[in-house]
Design an enzyme around this catalytic site. Structure first.
Site, PDB file in Angstrom:
ATOM      1  N   HIS A  39       0.926  -1.307  -0.120  1.00  0.00           N
ATOM      2  CA  HIS A  39      -0.068   0.108   0.021  1.00  0.00           C
ATOM      3  C   HIS A  39       0.859   1.260  -0.113  1.00  0.00           C
ATOM      4  O   HIS A  39       0.476   2.082  -0.533  1.00  0.00           O
ATOM      5  CB  HIS A  39      -0.961  -0.127   1.236  1.00  0.00           C
ATOM      6  CG  HIS A  39      -1.895  -1.166   1.275  1.00  0.00           C
ATOM      7  ND1 HIS A  39      -1.801  -2.026   2.278  1.00  0.00           N
ATOM      8  CD2 HIS A  39      -2.875  -1.520   0.531  1.00  0.00           C
ATOM      9  CE1 HIS A  39      -2.840  -2.874   1.927  1.00  0.00           C
ATOM     10  NE2 HIS A  39      -3.532  -2.600   1.109  1.00  0.00           N
ATOM     11  N   SER A 189       0.388  -8.931   0.970  1.00  0.00           N
ATOM     12  CA  SER A 189      -1.008  -8.845   0.906  1.00  0.00           C
ATOM     13  C   SER A 189      -1.688  -8.842   2.380  1.00  0.00           C
ATOM     14  O   SER A 189      -1.189  -9.618   3.144  1.00  0.00           O
ATOM     15  CB  SER A 189      -1.713 -10.099   0.247  1.00  0.00           C
ATOM     16  OG  SER A 189      -2.949 -10.478   0.470  1.00  0.00           O
TER      17      SER A 189
HETATM   18  P1  AMP Z   1      -6.487  -3.970  -0.571  1.00  0.00           P
HETATM   19  O1  AMP Z   1      -6.407  -3.217   0.769  1.00  0.00           O
HETATM   20  O2  AMP Z   1      -6.067  -5.368  -0.513  1.00  0.00           O
HETATM   21  O3  AMP Z   1      -8.040  -3.749  -1.254  1.00  0.00           O
HETATM   22  O4  AMP Z   1      -5.389  -3.250  -1.501  1.00  0.00           O
HETATM   23  C1  AMP Z   1      -5.376  -1.808  -1.880  1.00  0.00           C
HETATM   24  C2  AMP Z   1      -4.772  -1.720  -3.060  1.00  0.00           C
HETATM   25  O5  AMP Z   1      -3.342  -2.131  -3.070  1.00  0.00           O
HETATM   26  C3  AMP Z   1      -5.005  -2.351  -4.367  1.00  0.00           C
HETATM   27  O6  AMP Z   1      -4.815  -1.552  -5.585  1.00  0.00           O
HETATM   28  C4  AMP Z   1      -3.946  -3.246  -4.386  1.00  0.00           C
HETATM   29  O7  AMP Z   1      -3.759  -3.865  -5.778  1.00  0.00           O
HETATM   30  C5  AMP Z   1      -2.752  -2.830  -3.723  1.00  0.00           C
HETATM   31  N1  AMP Z   1      -1.944  -3.826  -3.151  1.00  0.00           N
HETATM   32  C6  AMP Z   1      -2.130  -4.744  -2.541  1.00  0.00           C
HETATM   33  N2  AMP Z   1      -0.936  -5.477  -2.167  1.00  0.00           N
HETATM   34  C7  AMP Z   1      -0.166  -5.031  -2.998  1.00  0.00           C
HETATM   35  C8  AMP Z   1       1.312  -5.242  -3.455  1.00  0.00           C
HETATM   36  N3  AMP Z   1       1.900  -6.248  -2.698  1.00  0.00           N
HETATM   37  N4  AMP Z   1       2.004  -4.581  -4.073  1.00  0.00           N
HETATM   38  C9  AMP Z   1       1.382  -3.385  -4.620  1.00  0.00           C
HETATM   39  N5  AMP Z   1       0.069  -3.071  -4.449  1.00  0.00           N
HETATM   40  C10 AMP Z   1      -0.772  -3.975  -3.719  1.00  0.00           C
END
Ligand code: AMP
Length: 287
Positions: A39, A189
């Site tokens: 993030h 993640s």
């Molecule tokens: P989330 O909180 O999982 O919904 O993710 C929010 C944003 O962060 C989304 O655009 C994801 O693609 C991005 N994101 C999550 N994990 C990663 C990562 N390891 N590297 C880059 N972006 C990420």
């Protein structure tokens, strides 16, 4: 300056208007919280191009299926704020309550990017991407950013959001940000918190298999089926049974059956213990 925390649309849109009145650009980073370095990479990409950065934190019920992990999804707004404060690049965290986002309890209007929402993860999660695009559309309307940053880690989500923005003329530029990984290769993640140390080790085989396929591709193996088979075999060696392994057109997400002639994404979904993990790699001549 510590990061400001807003819970209401009124506070958020009022401040954005003052920024825009003084000709400052705004970038939005939509998240579900439980923030990690992935993030933060989005925040950094946003900050590179924009005067102001807003991070939204909202665990969106609309994008979870009935038997999915909505209830147990990690929530820790204090830790998220502390991380963003320490990082120092975010102006505002917008963390609306569910009742602020869905005052009627639900959204009668849904945004669906039809053919792209039913492939890959859409097969096991048929309502997921309608939930994503609906909430992203709402957030874009509240924050009215010039830029919005999304991770390449969620390649299907990124392609779908780009399509929605084109189709519905949202005046925003979408930034795609490369995946941030552990030294083992495991993509960061929020759901990695569900993994035991042993499962984390197993999960790193996912990226190893993707890399192996990319190497083969760059060495001249362009047959999509053969590459998918290779990935399945690699995962099988450590006892992982993927939900899907699929090579699709990078932009339209439509499956590629034979020879790969255009930019493609090799995507995997695979459960490891309690965590359903996704990852992907690009197959292009420049990759
Ligand atoms: P989330 O909180 O999982 O919904 O993710 C929010 C944003 O962060 C989304 O655009 C994801 O693609 C991005 N994101 C999550 N994990 C990663 C990562 N390891 N590297 C880059 N972006 C990420």
């Amino acid at each position: 300056m510590p990061t400001t925390l807003f819970h209401t649309q009124l506070e958020m849109s009022t401040l954005v208007r003052t920024w825009q009145d003084s000709h400052e650009t705004v970038a939005l980073v939509p998240t579900m919280g439980a923030l990690h370095r992935g993030h933060l990479a989005l925040v950094e990409a946003a900050r590179r191009v924009s005067d102001r950065v807003v991070v939204s934190i909202f665990v969106n019920p609309l994008q979870f299926g009935p038997s999915e992990d909505f209830a147990r999804y990690p929530r820790d707004i204090e830790a998220d704020l502390a991380l963003l404060d320490q990082h120092g690049l975010t102006d505002v965290v917008y963390a609306p309550d569910t009742s602020e986002m869905y005052p009627e309890g639900h959204s009668k209007t849904q945004v669906i990017v039809s053919s792209m929402a039913s492939v890959l993860c859409g097969q096991a999660r048929p309502t997921h991407f309608a939930g994503v695009t609906t909430v992203v559309a709402k957030l874009l309307n509240v924050v009215r950013p010039n830029f919005a940053a999304f991770g390449q880690k969620d390649a299907q989500q990124l392609a779908i959001v780009r399509q929605m923005v084109r189709d519905l003329n949202f005046p925003v530029e979408i930034l795609g940000v490369p995946t941030v990984r552990e030294p083992s290769g495991l993509a960061l993640s929020s759901r990695n918190r569900y993994l035991s140390p042993t499962e984390k080790g197993l999960a790193s085989s996912i990226y190893a298999a993707l890399l192996r396929a990319q190497e083969k591709y760059l060495a001249g193996q362009h047959d999509a089926r053969q590459l998918e088979q290779l990935v399945r075999a690699k995962l099988g060696e450590v006892g992982l049974e993927p939900e899907y392994v699929s090579i699709v057109d990078r932009d339209s997400l439509q499956p590629i059956e034979g020879e790969i002639h255009r930019a493609a994404t090799l995507a995997i979904a695979c459960s490891v213990g309690r965590a359903r993990l996704i990852d992907n790699i690009l197959l292009t001549s420049g990759s």
